[in-house]
Design a protein around this motif. Structure first.
Motif, PDB file in Angstrom:
ATOM      1  N   ARG A   1      31.728  30.404  50.141  1.00 17.98           N
ATOM      2  CA  ARG A   1      32.268  29.259  49.219  1.00 17.98           C
ATOM      3  C   ARG A   1      32.777  28.065  48.968  1.00 17.98           C
ATOM      4  O   ARG A   1      33.807  28.815  50.143  1.00 17.98           O
TER       5      ARG A   1
ATOM      6  N   PHE B   1      38.960  22.481  43.243  1.00 21.96           N
ATOM      7  CA  PHE B   1      39.437  24.008  42.816  1.00 21.96           C
ATOM      8  C   PHE B   1      38.963  23.842  40.862  1.00 21.96           C
ATOM      9  O   PHE B   1      39.846  23.486  40.942  1.00 21.96           O
ATOM     10  N   VAL B   2      38.020  23.993  40.774  1.00 21.98           N
ATOM     11  CA  VAL B   2      37.641  24.806  39.832  1.00 21.98           C
ATOM     12  C   VAL B   2      37.247  26.244  39.314  1.00 21.98           C
ATOM     13  O   VAL B   2      35.923  26.032  39.766  1.00 21.98           O
TER      14      VAL B   2
ATOM     15  N   GLN C   1      35.315  33.259  36.076  1.00 25.91           N
ATOM     16  CA  GLN C   1      36.536  33.823  36.038  1.00 25.91           C
ATOM     17  C   GLN C   1      37.334  33.661  34.817  1.00 25.91           C
ATOM     18  O   GLN C   1      38.733  34.378  34.870  1.00 25.91           O
TER      19      GLN C   1
ATOM     20  N   THR D   1      29.642  40.190  46.021  1.00 26.53           N
ATOM     21  CA  THR D   1      30.633  40.407  46.860  1.00 26.53           C
ATOM     22  C   THR D   1      30.093  38.559  46.975  1.00 26.53           C
ATOM     23  O   THR D   1      29.972  37.576  46.951  1.00 26.53           O
ATOM     24  N   GLY D   2      31.541  38.281  47.277  1.00 26.01           N
ATOM     25  CA  GLY D   2      32.361  37.051  47.806  1.00 26.01           C
ATOM     26  C   GLY D   2      32.064  35.962  46.976  1.00 26.01           C
ATOM     27  O   GLY D   2      31.957  34.740  46.265  1.00 26.01           O
TER      28      GLY D   2
ATOM     29  N   GLY E   1      34.489  35.678  44.083  1.00 28.38           N
ATOM     30  CA  GLY E   1      35.839  34.992  43.808  1.00 28.38           C
ATOM     31  C   GLY E   1      36.880  36.228  42.865  1.00 28.38           C
ATOM     32  O   GLY E   1      37.145  35.747  42.410  1.00 28.38           O
ATOM     33  N   LYS E   2      36.535  37.444  42.882  1.00 27.62           N
ATOM     34  CA  LYS E   2      36.852  38.401  42.479  1.00 27.62           C
ATOM     35  C   LYS E   2      38.703  38.302  42.638  1.00 27.62           C
ATOM     36  O   LYS E   2      39.601  38.271  41.196  1.00 27.62           O
ATOM     37  N   THR E   3      38.768  37.886  43.541  1.00 28.67           N
ATOM     38  CA  THR E   3      40.554  37.988  43.863  1.00 28.67           C
ATOM     39  C   THR E   3      41.151  36.879  43.377  1.00 28.67           C
ATOM     40  O   THR E   3      42.804  36.945  42.728  1.00 28.67           O
TER      41      THR E   3
ATOM     42  N   GLU F   1      37.139  46.970  43.771  1.00 30.99           N
ATOM     43  CA  GLU F   1      35.976  47.927  44.953  1.00 30.99           C
ATOM     44  C   GLU F   1      36.187  48.785  43.936  1.00 30.99           C
ATOM     45  O   GLU F   1      35.981  50.157  44.766  1.00 30.99           O
TER      46      GLU F   1
HETATM   47  N1  LIG Z   1      36.365  28.651  41.567  1.00 27.98           N
HETATM   48  C1  LIG Z   1      36.059  28.658  43.153  1.00 27.98           C
HETATM   49  N2  LIG Z   1      35.290  27.711  43.333  1.00 27.98           N
HETATM   50  C2  LIG Z   1      34.793  27.350  45.088  1.00 27.98           C
HETATM   51  N3  LIG Z   1      35.688  28.971  45.737  1.00 27.98           N
HETATM   52  C3  LIG Z   1      35.662  29.689  44.801  1.00 27.98           C
HETATM   53  C4  LIG Z   1      35.566  29.961  43.404  1.00 27.98           C
HETATM   54  N4  LIG Z   1      36.538  31.346  43.569  1.00 27.98           N
HETATM   55  C5  LIG Z   1      37.039  32.001  44.096  1.00 27.98           C
HETATM   56  N5  LIG Z   1      35.915  31.113  45.675  1.00 27.98           N
HETATM   57  C6  LIG Z   1      36.409  31.413  47.137  1.00 27.98           C
HETATM   58  O1  LIG Z   1      35.717  31.854  47.267  1.00 27.98           O
HETATM   59  C7  LIG Z   1      35.684  32.660  48.188  1.00 27.98           C
HETATM   60  C8  LIG Z   1      35.883  34.539  48.200  1.00 27.98           C
HETATM   61  O2  LIG Z   1      36.219  35.009  47.171  1.00 27.98           O
HETATM   62  P1  LIG Z   1      35.944  36.421  47.152  1.00 27.98           P
HETATM   63  O3  LIG Z   1      37.300  36.945  48.382  1.00 27.98           O
HETATM   64  O4  LIG Z   1      37.508  36.432  45.559  1.00 27.98           O
HETATM   65  O5  LIG Z   1      35.278  37.800  47.234  1.00 27.98           O
HETATM   66  P2  LIG Z   1      35.414  38.985  45.870  1.00 27.98           P
HETATM   67  O6  LIG Z   1      34.455  38.380  44.712  1.00 27.98           O
HETATM   68  O7  LIG Z   1      36.335  39.750  45.436  1.00 27.98           O
HETATM   69  O8  LIG Z   1      34.633  39.079  46.729  1.00 27.98           O
HETATM   70  P3  LIG Z   1      34.265  41.275  47.629  1.00 27.98           P
HETATM   71  O9  LIG Z   1      33.491  42.007  46.302  1.00 27.98           O
HETATM   72  O10 LIG Z   1      33.734  40.919  49.079  1.00 27.98           O
HETATM   73  O11 LIG Z   1      35.959  41.798  47.227  1.00 27.98           O
HETATM   74  C9  LIG Z   1      37.310  33.017  48.382  1.00 27.98           C
HETATM   75  O12 LIG Z   1      37.055  32.153  49.617  1.00 27.98           O
HETATM   76  C10 LIG Z   1      37.287  31.897  47.423  1.00 27.98           C
HETATM   77  O13 LIG Z   1      38.271  30.829  47.724  1.00 27.98           O
END
Ligand SMILES: Nc1ncnc2c1ncn2[C@@H]1O[C@H](COP(=O)(O)OP(=O)(O)OP(=O)(O)O)[C@@H](O)[C@H]1O
Ligand SMILES: [Mg+2]
Lengths: 619, 351
Positions: free
Chosen positions: A157, B122-123, B128, B146-147, B149-151, B243
């Motif tokens: 992202r 960043f929006v 989320q 995956t990836g 943006g759950k963090t 996870e």
């Molecule tokens: N709304 C958003 N707009 C742009 N980038 C975002 C947004 N939300 C999250 N990101 C970016 O997306 C990337 C991946 O996010 P994150 O690590 O939280 O994924 P995840 O859902 O936890 O994946 P995993 O399943 O691997 O744990 C990060 O670099 C984060 O900065």
């Protein structure tokens, strides 16, 4: 990794098409390391400037994590911008690689699929070279979820407009599994609830039996069991409806009456003695082993075609169809699993016991079974005699031959009895699904009572009070060893050695080390205890080489990490994990400081001796 | 079939079929290379030899049928002119001969759009924000790829809870992941605000945000239930299980169930999970056993579109599917070029 594409070529192609950074998933750790080796002396270097940046980063990183300072892969990482990342490496090394990757300094990381569910570092491109993974003993196809976890690493992202998954063939590939995996919906997840000894002790410490029944009922396991039993309940309802017309006749329970009459007639003609040698467990299984039931046999899954009794020993037997489509006979006691799945068909009375097209269908079903299937929990009851009526009635005259509904009974019996059997089976299944968890809890509690951790009234005994603090695998073995004073006055190194061999459950080959004689004799004792406990708890591998390794690390404080690793063929990361887990086990013993101060002291000195160099880099 | 014929036939087979034959016959066959496998198969006793020969014939037959079918299919597609087969895959130096791009596939087109996007402020995505908002009055389950943006959801939730002076526990299934998150949170919240607990060590256990593995939390909850509280469970306001698809792990999954069942009623639960097939079940379950409602946030679409490519060992790059971007749930059709090249790969003996 021939006959697939050469790693250097792969990376050059990816670079050429601006598809880097990439994660390349390979089948094994070895494949990853070999891929990296092929870069040495190739021309696939990165720019001098990037090399320098990587060097500066790694030097700075090594200040916090000295263990990577002399890592053998550093030159390749710096010069070629590629790295390997798998469980054979130290955590510190993996963190360094992940950080380099996040900063965009690497072009590719060669990783094993175990990474998929682990640490997250994304890339533009994911390269998949396989459609199966090694799980314990064999290769298993990747699931849709797993494939999506792999592919999900592609496309960052904010840094990529598009993520790319590149598939390049190797001998371990089936394109269709990957096609399905990339485009399908992930599988639903199923509860994997198991009742463990520490769970029983800890629940009983704080709750009474009624409350525990309630707590178990709150599990996702029970939620899913209820979902399944609701389906069976629907089925049962329709069968009950079909049974309606076969209500009471001259006698209320005519189906049973006729069955006994019928049986008695036949018995007479054969003069067969009626002895039932079935175990209660087998008796409980038999109602489920009906035509169409999916079962597990030692050689793999099969579907039951008919159940019968052997002529000679009167033992229950099954005719089954196996995955290859062959029909075979096997004794019912050899069944290892009874699955919660029945394929309906019309049984026939002669080989192949079902219509030929059904046989074909069953074979197909067997070849498409999902990896995990729910089983029917079997509740063994203290069994009343098979048919209480039987003994009694055999000696008497039957009313049937002269009964007015004789002909009606004779006509309806096959269908009615079949329906009734089915409804009984469903009722049993539903009951088993509802009570299964609670039943398993009681079984475990019984064992704990037998060993003296619980009173007859399910209260914790003195041993139970401290035993519940051992919350790791093989807890029963460990608490039993403590109770028999196996560790009193033992040297810290030996204690660590024993804990290492109990904790280590990986059968990757290690090395043959000379065992210190003290360790050998303790391990022999532990092995004997573990074997005696095997009916209640599967014994650990108890590898002596890992015991010797842990003993050496603790016994000799001057030993450096590098020379420890050199003394075994285990990968560095595996040695680290072994010692980290040993630490965890030891700290559980340390937790017994109130009741077992001596043992806790020894465990503590072992832990202190253990924490040096790499083992104190990370929390 | 005599010994040498059989050997030749076996050597000509892709190794996956050899593994297939070896299954159940050769111990730990997956460790062995092709040559060794063939040797062992040839050393079978005569009765098994027959079975092997039969199996071999079966395999060859199905392979031929499949190839014929594939050929027939690609012949039926007039648009693609199949380029001549390369006689030798690797040139003497062991390097592939890249050659000019094949006329049938336009490389430029399939690589179009790959690149770096314009920097954007960043929006947060609607899902989320939704997850964070619902946490105010309910448990929340997030199921997203995956990836995606759950963090971000976790971090916002932590901020919310910390503003209310609550304790927050964040768990992950792996020590490695806990360590990474510990470092990430330390940078974000300051080192005095974050603690980490592992099997044998506690660093800064008094901090308002605690990172640990799920097993450790389960143990804490058992201790709390038996009255030996050794952490501030009464101030616990939020428990994040990252996870949480690990609930289905054959060995460790039970720990997630224990944790959820024992989780104090006053604490909110936030379950973060990769895409799974039945998040609805999880939500219904939580709803049934927890005193507060549970809200499911299900986000299935990948944030960055994914494209599939097939790379032939000769260095040829072609689209994997007929559709450029990969979509879920619409089935799949491999690109004819991929099919052709893969068939070629499967049939070519690489010895
Ligand atoms: N709304 C958003 N707009 C742009 N980038 C975002 C947004 N939300 C999250 N990101 C970016 O997306 C990337 C991946 O996010 P994150 O690590 O939280 O994924 P995840 O859902 O936890 O994946 P995993 O399943 O691997 O744990 C990060 O670099 C984060 O900065
Ligand atoms: Mg995450």
């Amino acid at each position: 990794m021939p006959p697939a594409i050469h790693p250097v070529d792969l990376i050059e192609i990816l670079r050429q098409h601006r598809l880097t950074p990439a994660i390349v998933f390979l089948t094994s750790r070895r494949a990853c390391d070999e891929a990296i080796d092929t870069f040495a002396h190739s021309s696939a270097r990165v720019s001098h400037q990037r090399s320098e940046t990587i060097r500066t980063f790694l030097e700075k990183f090594a200040k916090d994590f000295p263990s990577i300072e002399h890592h053998p892969l550093i030159p390749v990482v710096q010069e070629y911008g590629v790295a390997a990342h798998h469980a054979g490496h130290l955590p510190s090394w993996k963190i360094a690689i992940e950080e380099l990757m996040r900063q965009g300094l690497l072009d590719a990381v060669f990783a094993t699929t175990t990474l998929a569910a682990g640490v997250d570092f994304p890339a533009r491109t994911v390269v998949i070279t396989q459609s199966s993974v090694r799980k314990s003993q064999d290769f298993t196809d990747l699931t849709i979820s797993e494939i999506q976890q792999l592919a999900g690493r592609g496309g960052r992202r904010g840094k990529d407009l598009v993520g790319v998954v590149v598939i390049t063939p190797s001998p371990y590939i089936d394109l269709h599994i990957l096609g399905k995996g990339l485009t399908g919906y992930p599988e639903p997840i199923d509860s994997q609830f198991v009742v463990s000894y520490p769970m029983v002790l800890n629940l009983l410490k704080a709750h009474n039996l009624d409350q525990i029944e309630g707590l178990l009922a709150k599990s996702f396991a029970q939620f899913q069991l209820n979902q399944r039993s609701a389906i069976h309940q629907d089925h049962l309802d329709t069968i009950q409806e079909q049974l309606q017309p076969y209500g009471p006749r001259e006698c209320a329970d005519w189906v049973n009456q006729w069955k006994v009459f019928d049986l008695a007639r036949r018995r007479k003609s054969h003069r067969q003695p009626l002895v039932n040698n079935d175990t209660p467990f087998l008796t409980a299984c038999l109602p489920f082993l009906t035509p169409g039931r999916l079962i597990g046999l030692p050689k793999g899954p099969a579907i039951v075609l008919r159940q019968y009794r052997s002529r000679g020993t009167f033992a229950p037997m099954l005719s089954v169809v196996r995955a290859k489509g062959t029909i075979g006979e096997c004794p019912a006691h050899s069944v290892t699993q009874i699955y919660d799945r029945v394929f309906e068909f019309q049984p026939s009375r002669t080989l192949p016991w079902c219509p030929p097209h059904v046989l074909h269908q069953l074979k197909k079903e067997l070849s498409q079974l999902p990896a995990r299937l729910p089983t029917v929990p079997i509740l063994t009851e203290t069994q009343e005699a098979d048919d209480p009526l039987l003994a009694e009635v055999l000696t008497e005259e039957f009313p049937c031959p002269t009964c007015p509904s004789h002909s009606a009974c004779k006509k309806d019996f096959p269908l009615a009895s079949k329906l009734r059997l089915k409804s009984q089976q469903l009722t049993k299944t539903i009951q088993a699904l509802r009570d299964g968890l609670w039943h398993r809890f009681q079984q475990k509690a019984e064992v704990l009572h037998k060993f003296g951790y619980l009173t007859a009234g399910s209260q914790l005994t003195v041993d139970g009070e401290w035993g519940r603090l051992i919350r790791i695998n093989h807890s029963l073995l460990i608490t039993e060893l403590i109770r028999m004073d196996a560790f009193s006055g033992i040297a810290p190194g030996l204690l660590a050695g024993v804990m290492a061999s109990i904790s280590h459950d990986d059968d990757r080959p290690g090395s043959y080390m000379r065992l210190p004689s003290g360790l050998a004799s303790v391990l022999t004792q532990v092995r004997a205890v573990a074997d005696s406990l095997s009916p209640y708890e599967p014994p650990p591998l108890l590898r002596s080489d890992v015991a010797a390794l842990a003993e050496r690390w603790i016994g000799n404080p001057q030993l450096t990490w590098a020379s420890l690793v050199r003394s075994t063929s285990m990968a560095e990361g595996d040695v680290y994990r072994l010692l980290a887990r040993t630490l965890e086990f030891l700290s559980q013993l340390y937790g017994l400081k109130v009741t077992h101060p001596g043992l806790a002291d020894i465990a503590h000195s072992a832990m202190v001796a253990m924490r040096r160099e790499v083992l104190q880099e990370l929390p | 079939m005599n010994h040498d014929d059989l050997k030749l036939e076996l050597l000509n087979l892709p190794v996956k079929y050899l593994h297939q034959m070896a299954r159940g016959r050769i111990h730990r066959h997956f460790r062995l290379g092709k040559q060794r496998l063939v040797e062992l198969i040839l050393a079978f006793p005569p009765d098994q030899r027959l079975a092997i020969e039969a199996e071999l014939q079966q395999i060859q037959k199905t392979r031929q049928e499949r190839l014929a079918l594939q050929e027939a299919r690609s012949a039926a597609l007039p648009k693609i002119s199949s380029p001549p087969l390369r006689s030798k895959v690797l040139s003497p130096k062991g390097k592939p001969n890249f050659g000019p791009p094949q006329p049938s596939v336009n490389l430029q087109q399939i690589l179009e759009g790959i690149g770096v996007p314009e920097p954007m402020p960043f929006v947060p995505d609607p899902w989320q924000t939704e997850a964070v908002e619902y946490l105010a009055h309910s448990d929340v389950i997030v199921s997203a790829p995956t990836g995606s943006g759950k963090t971000y959801v976790a971090i916002q939730a932590i901020k919310q809870a910390m503003a209310l002076n609550q304790t927050v526990i964040y768990t992950s299934p792996l020590k490695a992941l806990s360590n990474t998150k510990f470092m990430e949170f330390t940078q974000l919240f300051g080192s005095d605000q974050v603690g980490i607990l592992t099997g044998d060590r506690r660093d800064n256990a008094q901090a308002p945000l605690l990172v640990m593995t799920t097993e450790i939390l389960r143990n804490l909850l058992y201790d709390a239930a038996s009255g030996e509280i050794d952490l501030r469970l009464h101030t616990l306001g939020l428990v994040i299980l990252d996870e949480s698809q690990y609930l289905a792990d054959p060995e460790r999954g039970v720990v997630w169930e224990e944790t959820i069942i024992l989780c104090p009623a006053q604490a909110r639960l936030l379950l973060l999970s990769a895409s799974i097939g039945n998040p609805q079940d999880l939500a219904e379950w939580l709803q049934a056993i927890r005193p507060i409602p549970c809200h499911l946030v299900r986000h299935a679409k990948r944030s960055v579109p994914l494209r599939g490519l097939y790379l032939h060992p000769t260095g040829q790059l072609v689209p994997l599917f007929r559709n450029q971007d990969i979509h879920q749930g619409k089935g799949y059709h491999f690109h004819p070029e991929t099919k052709r090249l893969f068939a070629e790969y499967e049939i070519k003996p690489f010895i």
